[in-house]
Design a protein around this motif. Sequence first.
Motif, PDB file in Angstrom:
ATOM      1  N   UNK A 182       0.831  -1.202   0.000  1.00 45.65           N
ATOM      2  CA  UNK A 182       0.000   0.000   0.000  1.00 45.65           C
ATOM      3  C   UNK A 182       0.870   1.258   0.000  1.00 45.65           C
ATOM      4  N   UNK A 183       2.040   1.181   0.589  1.00 49.80           N
ATOM      5  CA  UNK A 183       2.965   2.312   0.580  1.00 49.80           C
ATOM      6  C   UNK A 183       3.489   2.586  -0.829  1.00 49.80           C
ATOM      7  N   UNK A 482       9.636  -3.103   8.609  1.00 49.42           N
ATOM      8  CA  UNK A 482       9.829  -2.165   7.503  1.00 49.42           C
ATOM      9  C   UNK A 482       8.608  -1.260   7.325  1.00 49.42           C
ATOM     10  N   UNK A 483       7.418  -1.856   7.431  1.00 50.47           N
ATOM     11  CA  UNK A 483       6.193  -1.063   7.294  1.00 50.47           C
ATOM     12  C   UNK A 483       6.103  -0.022   8.401  1.00 50.47           C
ATOM     13  N   UNK A 484       6.456  -0.408   9.622  1.00 48.98           N
ATOM     14  CA  UNK A 484       6.434   0.541  10.745  1.00 48.98           C
ATOM     15  C   UNK A 484       7.333   1.736  10.456  1.00 48.98           C
ATOM     16  N   UNK A 488       5.911   5.897   8.825  1.00 45.28           N
ATOM     17  CA  UNK A 488       6.143   7.147   9.548  1.00 45.28           C
ATOM     18  C   UNK A 488       7.134   8.069   8.868  1.00 45.28           C
ATOM     19  N   UNK A 489       7.583   7.715   7.644  1.00 42.81           N
ATOM     20  CA  UNK A 489       8.600   8.511   6.968  1.00 42.81           C
ATOM     21  C   UNK A 489       7.998   9.766   6.349  1.00 42.81           C
ATOM     22  N   UNK A 491       9.482  11.403   3.758  1.00 48.12           N
ATOM     23  CA  UNK A 491       9.693  11.226   2.311  1.00 48.12           C
ATOM     24  C   UNK A 491       9.860   9.730   2.053  1.00 48.12           C
ATOM     25  N   UNK A 492       8.831   9.106   1.530  1.00 47.37           N
ATOM     26  CA  UNK A 492       8.846   7.653   1.338  1.00 47.37           C
ATOM     27  C   UNK A 492       9.982   7.218   0.424  1.00 47.37           C
ATOM     28  N   UNK A 493      10.186   7.925  -0.701  1.00 48.13           N
ATOM     29  CA  UNK A 493      11.197   7.507  -1.680  1.00 48.13           C
ATOM     30  C   UNK A 493      12.598   7.502  -1.075  1.00 48.13           C
ATOM     31  N   UNK A 494      12.899   8.517  -0.303  1.00 48.69           N
ATOM     32  CA  UNK A 494      14.216   8.570   0.351  1.00 48.69           C
ATOM     33  C   UNK A 494      14.319   7.482   1.414  1.00 48.69           C
ATOM     34  N   UNK A 495      13.249   7.334   2.189  1.00 48.25           N
ATOM     35  CA  UNK A 495      13.267   6.367   3.292  1.00 48.25           C
ATOM     36  C   UNK A 495      13.412   4.938   2.787  1.00 48.25           C
ATOM     37  N   UNK A 496      12.696   4.584   1.725  1.00 45.39           N
ATOM     38  CA  UNK A 496      12.763   3.206   1.231  1.00 45.39           C
ATOM     39  C   UNK A 496      14.132   2.927   0.632  1.00 45.39           C
TER      40      UNK A 496
END
Length: 703
Positions: A182-183, A482-484, A488-489, A491-496
């Motif tokens: 979903x992320x 990982x989902x947790x 909460x990030x 910026x998702x792209x940077x965080x992943x």
Amino acid sequence: MKKNVIEEVFAMDVFNDAVMKERLPKPVYAKLKKTIENDEELDLEIAGAVAHAMKEWALERGATHYTHWFQPMTGITAEKHDSFISPTKDGGVILEFSGKELVKGEPDASSFPSGGIRATFEARGYTAWDCTSPAFLREDAAGVTLCIPTAFCAYTGEALDKKTPLLRSMEAVSKQAVRVLKLFGHDDVTNVSCSVGPEQEYFLVDKEKYLMREDLIFTGRTLFGAMPPKGQELDDHYFGSIKERIAAFMKELNVELWKLGILAKTQHNEVAPAQHEMAPIYSTANIATDHNQLVMETMKKVAKRHGLECLLHEKPFAGVNGSGKHDNWSLVTSTGKNLLDPGKTPHDNIQFLLFLAAVLKAVDENAGLLRMSASNPGNDHRLGANEAPPAIISVFLGEQLQDVVAQLIETGTATSSKQGGKLNIGVNTLPSLKKDATDRNRTSPFAFTGNKFEFRMVASSMSIAGANTVLNTIVAEVLAEMADELEGAEDFNVAVHDLIKKTFAEHQRVIFNGNGYSDEWVEEAARRGLPNLKTMVDAIPELTTEKTITMFEKHHVLSRCELESRAEIHYEAYAKAINIEAKTMIDMASKKYIPAVIKYVTSLADSINSVKAACPAADISVQTEILTKASSLLASAKAALAKLEAVTAEAAGVEEGKEQATFFKDTVFAAMGELRSPIDELEMIVDKAFWPVPSYGDLLFEV
């Protein structure tokens, strides 16, 4: 146009989706389908309609009985048969099968392994219909029986089987994978299923010869036996032409499996003489587990019809390759996407890299638990024996993914992926072949093979439920972490991106693409801090560490009580297996081998005396030398027999559980080897006419 035999028979004995769609009322079918596909709670109000349709279908096919088919902790299946008949007031019968009878059964739970969950005098247990695995018909001497796959639990609610934890683990990994997806914007994904394809290795030997070997009958493996002049060193059996007798067996096996809807695909000779393999097409983990149990049962049944015996033990013959069960595992979304498919350019497939990193971390952090999931007494003979993966857990990624991971760790970004290209064989008339981006590694216990992981350690005789339960749970745990973090990030792209890099960097120690059979790898693995649990008894404690208990309870797969009970069951199973082997060796040595050798040395001594009497000057040095050596080995065998008898008796007094299992591993098993050694040496001396059992040569080559 006439149908092919496969089309005619495939799934003819299965109450599958097509049959349900045809026979169930549309609303009932829709509710049941929704339950199966979306992991939703079963609406018990539809059970009556399903039971009626199932009964009518079964009766049309000649069924007289039904059974709740379940998988207790014995590792094999169990069943109790009930007929469809109910009495009428006029003394007749009617044929009935209610929704209640479909949904719930009540077998005796007192005599199945429970690890202390149930006392012997507490008998009540329940079976519960597993609607995600289709019912099927089985025909044998008892007639036609409707078999309903079920879970098995105690009166107090704990799981007493292998199916229940597997189903729980499937829900766990699905839930956490959906969170991650979903992320990435995949709101259309409702669930993720684990797809499994278990390859099955086995031996076939002549049944008459089998019945002359008590060790094969009682333990599944030969406890004595000298190697024949030829073994597997020429590799001529591997993928060789299949003998007529074996081909006839395979032909009937395929038809029987196809009738049950089992996707039997590949068959061939394996490396060892008399060894073969069958591989199916993938199914969901639950159905694949049920099917593999049916595969093993059907192999044994069909073999007997052909005057053969199917051996599923991991090491039926010392000195030749044993048998395993390669468990091919992947994750597939409800929309049909394989999450472990790297695509053509894996370096920029961020979603794939995240799931790859999750699996890598899960394996590294739970290596001992994975080792335990593939453990049984027979597999101790096989793992690390230069024929199977070592007992050390490592992950093979291949050149392409290894390169991508290295780029990410070293520079923080991956900008390219190695490609396979074309393979020119050098003959004009042969086509150029598309070359894979990486080679395969048969020595790796956990290898990435294109779009899945192949867990190669699983034992040939065991259920695949345990291995897949562990795989699903450990991956669910990492995906949850990982989902947790990602939810909460800012910026998702940077965080992943950072999470993928960090995970690969922290767990690269478990990646190994080299020769897992080498002594150098054992030393290197120790330097890396990778566990090397050489035996089942060494691995069992992994089930009850606080880390394991916390993880399994968090995902509602197994409770502390259920895990502790399974540890006790494994200790008990190991001790019982070695005890049976020791007693069988004692029985065979006492009643067969030693008396046979005594007859031989007596005959030889009589021959020497006769020659002396007839010709005092004759040279009898050869006969005397053989007599002396045979007599010496006979004395060694008798002394070793006495020692084995003593330590086996001593083992009975050791406290049950870990202590007793350890005693059998360290003391009884060693004494068994001491008895085998002189008797195997005697087999190479004693006249074959005196030898009391078929030899390895007889069993392996005369099929």
